[in-house]
Design a protein around this motif. Structure first.
Motif, PDB file in Angstrom:
ATOM      1  N   GLY A 181       0.813  -1.207   0.000  1.00 60.89           N
ATOM      2  CA  GLY A 181       0.000   0.000   0.000  1.00 60.89           C
ATOM      3  C   GLY A 181       0.852   1.265   0.000  1.00 60.89           C
ATOM      4  N   ASP A 182       0.183   2.409  -0.180  1.00 63.27           N
ATOM      5  CA  ASP A 182       0.833   3.727  -0.143  1.00 63.27           C
ATOM      6  C   ASP A 182       1.925   3.893  -1.197  1.00 63.27           C
ATOM      7  N   GLU A 183       1.749   3.272  -2.332  1.00 61.27           N
ATOM      8  CA  GLU A 183       2.753   3.343  -3.403  1.00 61.27           C
ATOM      9  C   GLU A 183       2.652   4.653  -4.181  1.00 61.27           C
ATOM     10  N   GLY A 184       1.519   5.356  -3.993  1.00 59.78           N
ATOM     11  CA  GLY A 184       1.291   6.580  -4.762  1.00 59.78           C
ATOM     12  C   GLY A 184       0.176   6.389  -5.786  1.00 59.78           C
ATOM     13  N   LYS A 185      -0.757   5.490  -5.450  1.00 56.75           N
ATOM     14  CA  LYS A 185      -1.859   5.188  -6.382  1.00 56.75           C
ATOM     15  C   LYS A 185      -2.729   6.424  -6.619  1.00 56.75           C
ATOM     16  N   GLY A 186      -2.922   7.225  -5.551  1.00 59.15           N
ATOM     17  CA  GLY A 186      -3.755   8.433  -5.674  1.00 59.15           C
ATOM     18  C   GLY A 186      -3.172   9.383  -6.697  1.00 59.15           C
ATOM     19  N   LYS A 187      -1.881   9.628  -6.593  1.00 62.29           N
ATOM     20  CA  LYS A 187      -1.235  10.557  -7.533  1.00 62.29           C
ATOM     21  C   LYS A 187      -1.365  10.043  -8.971  1.00 62.29           C
ATOM     22  N   ILE A 188      -1.093   8.760  -9.170  1.00 59.18           N
ATOM     23  CA  ILE A 188      -1.126   8.197 -10.531  1.00 59.18           C
ATOM     24  C   ILE A 188      -2.564   8.179 -11.071  1.00 59.18           C
ATOM     25  N   PRO A 240       3.862   6.262  11.699  1.00 58.82           N
ATOM     26  CA  PRO A 240       5.088   6.212  10.896  1.00 58.82           C
ATOM     27  C   PRO A 240       5.133   4.920  10.091  1.00 58.82           C
ATOM     28  N   ARG A 241       5.515   5.035   8.831  1.00 63.36           N
ATOM     29  CA  ARG A 241       5.606   3.824   7.997  1.00 63.36           C
ATOM     30  C   ARG A 241       6.986   3.198   8.166  1.00 63.36           C
ATOM     31  N   ARG A 242       6.998   1.883   8.207  1.00 64.08           N
ATOM     32  CA  ARG A 242       8.280   1.163   8.226  1.00 64.08           C
ATOM     33  C   ARG A 242       8.858   1.259   6.804  1.00 64.08           C
ATOM     34  N   GLY A 286       1.424   7.563   7.694  1.00 60.95           N
ATOM     35  CA  GLY A 286       0.161   7.111   7.118  1.00 60.95           C
ATOM     36  C   GLY A 286      -0.803   8.246   6.784  1.00 60.95           C
ATOM     37  N   ALA A 287      -1.395   8.175   5.575  1.00 62.05           N
ATOM     38  CA  ALA A 287      -2.364   9.189   5.157  1.00 62.05           C
ATOM     39  C   ALA A 287      -3.697   9.010   5.883  1.00 62.05           C
ATOM     40  N   THR A 288      -3.912   7.850   6.485  1.00 59.92           N
ATOM     41  CA  THR A 288      -5.173   7.608   7.186  1.00 59.92           C
ATOM     42  C   THR A 288      -4.978   7.728   8.688  1.00 59.92           C
ATOM     43  N   ALA A 299      -8.051   3.111   3.253  1.00 57.81           N
ATOM     44  CA  ALA A 299      -7.206   3.706   2.230  1.00 57.81           C
ATOM     45  C   ALA A 299      -7.011   5.194   2.490  1.00 57.81           C
ATOM     46  N   GLY A 300      -5.864   5.700   2.060  1.00 56.80           N
ATOM     47  CA  GLY A 300      -5.623   7.141   2.095  1.00 56.80           C
ATOM     48  C   GLY A 300      -4.834   7.469   0.847  1.00 56.80           C
ATOM     49  N   HIS A 301      -5.503   8.037  -0.134  1.00 55.47           N
ATOM     50  CA  HIS A 301      -4.860   8.317  -1.418  1.00 55.47           C
ATOM     51  C   HIS A 301      -4.628   9.821  -1.536  1.00 55.47           C
ATOM     52  N   THR A 302      -3.363  10.194  -1.634  1.00 52.54           N
ATOM     53  CA  THR A 302      -3.024  11.624  -1.622  1.00 52.54           C
ATOM     54  C   THR A 302      -2.954  12.183  -3.037  1.00 52.54           C
ATOM     55  N   VAL A 303      -3.620  13.303  -3.218  1.00 44.75           N
ATOM     56  CA  VAL A 303      -3.530  14.034  -4.482  1.00 44.75           C
ATOM     57  C   VAL A 303      -3.122  15.463  -4.139  1.00 44.75           C
ATOM     58  N   VAL A 361       6.599   3.956 -11.603  1.00 49.40           N
ATOM     59  CA  VAL A 361       7.537   3.990 -10.468  1.00 49.40           C
ATOM     60  C   VAL A 361       7.410   5.346  -9.788  1.00 49.40           C
ATOM     61  N   THR A 362       7.188   5.327  -8.483  1.00 53.59           N
ATOM     62  CA  THR A 362       6.981   6.576  -7.748  1.00 53.59           C
ATOM     63  C   THR A 362       8.102   6.813  -6.739  1.00 53.59           C
ATOM     64  N   LYS A 363       8.203   8.056  -6.323  1.00 55.81           N
ATOM     65  CA  LYS A 363       9.100   8.479  -5.242  1.00 55.81           C
ATOM     66  C   LYS A 363      10.578   8.185  -5.522  1.00 55.81           C
ATOM     67  N   LEU A 364      10.933   8.193  -6.813  1.00 53.22           N
ATOM     68  CA  LEU A 364      12.335   7.974  -7.168  1.00 53.22           C
ATOM     69  C   LEU A 364      13.207   9.079  -6.567  1.00 53.22           C
ATOM     70  N   ASP A 365      12.644  10.282  -6.496  1.00 54.64           N
ATOM     71  CA  ASP A 365      13.381  11.435  -5.954  1.00 54.64           C
ATOM     72  C   ASP A 365      13.821  11.236  -4.503  1.00 54.64           C
ATOM     73  N   VAL A 366      13.086  10.377  -3.769  1.00 55.23           N
ATOM     74  CA  VAL A 366      13.393  10.173  -2.354  1.00 55.23           C
ATOM     75  C   VAL A 366      14.782   9.522  -2.189  1.00 55.23           C
ATOM     76  N   LEU A 367      15.250   8.855  -3.238  1.00 56.03           N
ATOM     77  CA  LEU A 367      16.548   8.171  -3.167  1.00 56.03           C
ATOM     78  C   LEU A 367      17.716   9.079  -3.581  1.00 56.03           C
TER      79      LEU A 367
HETATM   80  P1  GDP Z   1      -1.518   5.725  -2.052  1.00 53.78           P
HETATM   81  O1  GDP Z   1      -2.236   5.224  -0.852  1.00 53.78           O
HETATM   82  O2  GDP Z   1      -0.932   4.629  -2.863  1.00 53.78           O
HETATM   83  O3  GDP Z   1      -2.333   6.677  -2.875  1.00 53.78           O
HETATM   84  O4  GDP Z   1      -0.260   6.566  -1.490  1.00 53.78           O
HETATM   85  P2  GDP Z   1      -0.298   7.644  -0.292  1.00 53.78           P
HETATM   86  O5  GDP Z   1      -0.976   8.871  -0.770  1.00 53.78           O
HETATM   87  O6  GDP Z   1      -0.796   7.020   0.960  1.00 53.78           O
HETATM   88  O7  GDP Z   1       1.249   7.862  -0.068  1.00 53.78           O
HETATM   89  C1  GDP Z   1       2.080   8.374  -1.066  1.00 53.78           C
HETATM   90  C2  GDP Z   1       2.725   9.666  -0.541  1.00 53.78           C
HETATM   91  O8  GDP Z   1       3.803  10.029  -1.372  1.00 53.78           O
HETATM   92  C3  GDP Z   1       1.792  10.865  -0.571  1.00 53.78           C
HETATM   93  O9  GDP Z   1       2.128  11.736   0.466  1.00 53.78           O
HETATM   94  C4  GDP Z   1       2.067  11.480  -1.925  1.00 53.78           C
HETATM   95  O10 GDP Z   1       1.765  12.869  -1.956  1.00 53.78           O
HETATM   96  C5  GDP Z   1       3.547  11.257  -2.029  1.00 53.78           C
HETATM   97  N1  GDP Z   1       4.079  11.062  -3.384  1.00 53.78           N
HETATM   98  C6  GDP Z   1       3.502  10.452  -4.454  1.00 53.78           C
HETATM   99  N2  GDP Z   1       4.355  10.362  -5.475  1.00 53.78           N
HETATM  100  C7  GDP Z   1       5.513  10.930  -5.043  1.00 53.78           C
HETATM  101  C8  GDP Z   1       6.802  11.112  -5.645  1.00 53.78           C
HETATM  102  O11 GDP Z   1       7.059  10.705  -6.764  1.00 53.78           O
HETATM  103  N3  GDP Z   1       7.756  11.700  -4.875  1.00 53.78           N
HETATM  104  C9  GDP Z   1       7.515  12.142  -3.622  1.00 53.78           C
HETATM  105  N4  GDP Z   1       8.506  12.710  -2.945  1.00 53.78           N
HETATM  106  N5  GDP Z   1       6.313  11.993  -3.028  1.00 53.78           N
HETATM  107  C10 GDP Z   1       5.340  11.385  -3.726  1.00 53.78           C
END
Ligand code: GDP
Ligand code: IMO
Ligand code: MG
Length: 425
Positions: free
Chosen positions: A12-19, A305-307, A299-301, A39-43, A330-336
């Motif tokens: 979960g929390d892979e960034g499904k909301g954004k995509i 803290p996420r492990r 956690g968005a919900t 679920a907690g999908h962030t946009v 692929v999401t959050k590549l920037d975090v690395l």
């Molecule tokens: P979901 O449950 O799969 O929709 O994901 P969440 O919304 O729970 O968690 C993903 C988190 O990462 C959210 O805070 C998003 O705003 C954030 N996020 C999504 N894509 C990216 C990304 O590519 N880079 C960064 N830094 N944050 C992102």
């Protein structure tokens, strides 16, 4: 591409909301097919951060019909709160439909969720305590109350009275919890919700979905949770109570697998997990803490803290197989960005042997040790890159490794939370 399923490939929390939001502008319909407000999908739209729990992430486009399908469990108070939040931000929410066949989360589901977690002590799943599991239990036990039942007072009253008798006994006599449920007051509360959501409710949403498919419309099925939280294919019993995997979409929205064209796996560039359960590539402290900090991994919900851990190729190939992924986001590549070296798990060591198939029993999984390869980091900021060719060479190599483990091509790379921070391939 007419029917696309978006599915989480990890916990979960892979960034499904954004995509989902990103692809929605080209869609006619976006459907949630399972789960509930666990679920907690962030946009993120400019300075506004929306955390959607029940409403599909296509809701920001007024011309996109958004459907809460039959497979979802609905807490109507949460739904109304979400509608109100969106409306105060200027989104009319006239494009929402809710299936009459979706099950309703009742107060006793939330109490049971808490009571069962408390009883488990050290073996706690770490649920979101939103009543999701107990609501699905009632669905499969055939005790459940569906959205449509709220509009038939006799049916609703007798189902509620029957449930209250059983749940009061269970909670008080077995779990030692004091409850004070009253048929009339719960009915009044839920009839109020029913009245407020009536304009969105359709008898059965599968007709909407199938008519759209018949007309050649573009549909997006938005999975919640992820493959490793799937009740059948995840790390049972540390899972949720539904089927987030791609095949769950057909059941939870009521359409044929024949209609599916594309299955997009959302893949975080590292791995996170909220709650209990095995997590072979978890990094405790050190880089794990850094990833949490850089990735804002809370956690968005529930805000927990996420492990955090390294990318797990065994999980990836399991998800690719179960879901039949046709491409990856692929999401959050920037975090690395800041890491000098990045580890990728390519196999597990189990009883002295290397295995690549994900063990289905957690007793075996707990004995697995990740086998890592190390890759050089890119150590530069990529959050402004919008064209693949400008990604650093080491970032490209890392992406190639992920695609190789998934045996699927990458079509989207997300480098930040905002809509514009995306690379299309
Ligand atoms: P979901 O449950 O799969 O929709 O994901 P969440 O919304 O729970 O968690 C993903 C988190 O990462 C959210 O805070 C998003 O705003 C954030 N996020 C999504 N894509 C990216 C990304 O590519 N880079 C960064 N830094 N944050 C992102
Ligand atoms: P999205 O859609 C991450 C986890 C909980 C717990 C387990 C069971 O935002 O990716 P439940 O309340 O469903 O009975 O809890 O599942 N969990 C999630 N973890 N993202 C989610 O949803 C989750 N939904 C449930 O933390 O471990
Ligand atoms: Mg989430």
């Amino acid at each position: 591409m007419t029917v696309t399923i978006i599915v989480g490939t990890q916990w979960g929390d892979e960034g499904k909301g954004k995509i989902t939001d990103l692809l929605s502008r080209d869609m006619d319909m976006v459907v949630r097919y399972q789960g509930g407000n666990n679920a907690g999908h962030t946009v993120v739209i400019k300075e506004d951060v929306f955390k959607l729990h029940l409403i599909p992430s296509g809701i920001f486009f007024a011309n996109v019909q958004c459907v809460i399908g039959n497979g979802v469990v609905v807490d109507p108070a949460v739904l109304l709160g979400e509608i109100e939040t969106l409306q105060t931000k200027g989104f009319a929410v006239n494009n929402l439909n809710i299936s009459g066949q979706a099950h309703v989360i009742m107060p006793y589901h939330k109490d049971l969720d808490k009571a069962q977690e408390k009883r488990k002590e050290a073996g706690r799943i770490g649920t979101t305590c939103r009543g999701i599991g107990p609501c699905y239990v009632d669905k499969y036990s055939r005790y459940g109350i569906r959205i449509a039942d709220l509009y038939n007072q006799n049916v609703f009253k007798s189902a509620l009275a029957w449930n209250l008798e059983e749940k009061t006994f269970l909670l008080e006599k077995f779990y030692g919890m004091k409850v004070d449920y009253n048929v009339e007051s719960i009915m009044e509360e839920y009839l109020g919700y029913a009245h407020a959501i009536k304009k969105y409710v359709v008898e059965e949403s599968s007709s909407l979905v199938n008519n759209a498919i018949k007309k050649g419309k573009k549909l997006l099925l938005e999975g919640a949770q992820g493959t490793m939280l799937d009740v059948d294919h995840g790390t049972y019993p540390f899972v949720t109570s539904s089927n987030p995997v791609s095949s769950g979409a057909c059941v939870g929205a009521g359409f044929s697998p024949k209609a599916v064209n594309d299955i997009l796996g959302v893949v975080k560039a590292y791995v996170t997990r909220v709650g209990g359960g095995p997590f072979p590539t978890e990094i405790e402290g050190g880089v794990g803490d850094k990833l949490r900090e850089w990735g804002h991994e809370y956690g968005a919900t529930t805000g927990r803290p996420r492990r955090c851990g390294w990318f797990d190729g065994v999980v990836m190939s399991h998800a690719a197989k179960i879901n039949g992924l046709t491409s990856l986001a692929v999401t959050k590549l920037d975090v690395l960005d800041k890491l000098e070296r990045i580890k990728v798990c390519v196999a597990y060591e189990y009883q002295g042997k290397e295995i690549k198939d994900f063990p289905t029993e957690i007793y075996r999984l707990e004995q697995c040790k990740p086998v890592y390869v190390e890759m050089p980091g890119w150590q530069e900021s990529i959050d402004k890159v919008t064209d693949y060719k400008y990604l650093p060479a080491n970032a490209k190599k890392y992406l190639d490794k992920l695609a190789e483990l998934a045996e699927a091509p990458i079509s989207l790379i997300s480098v930040g939370a905002e809509r514009g921070q995306i690379i299309r391939i």
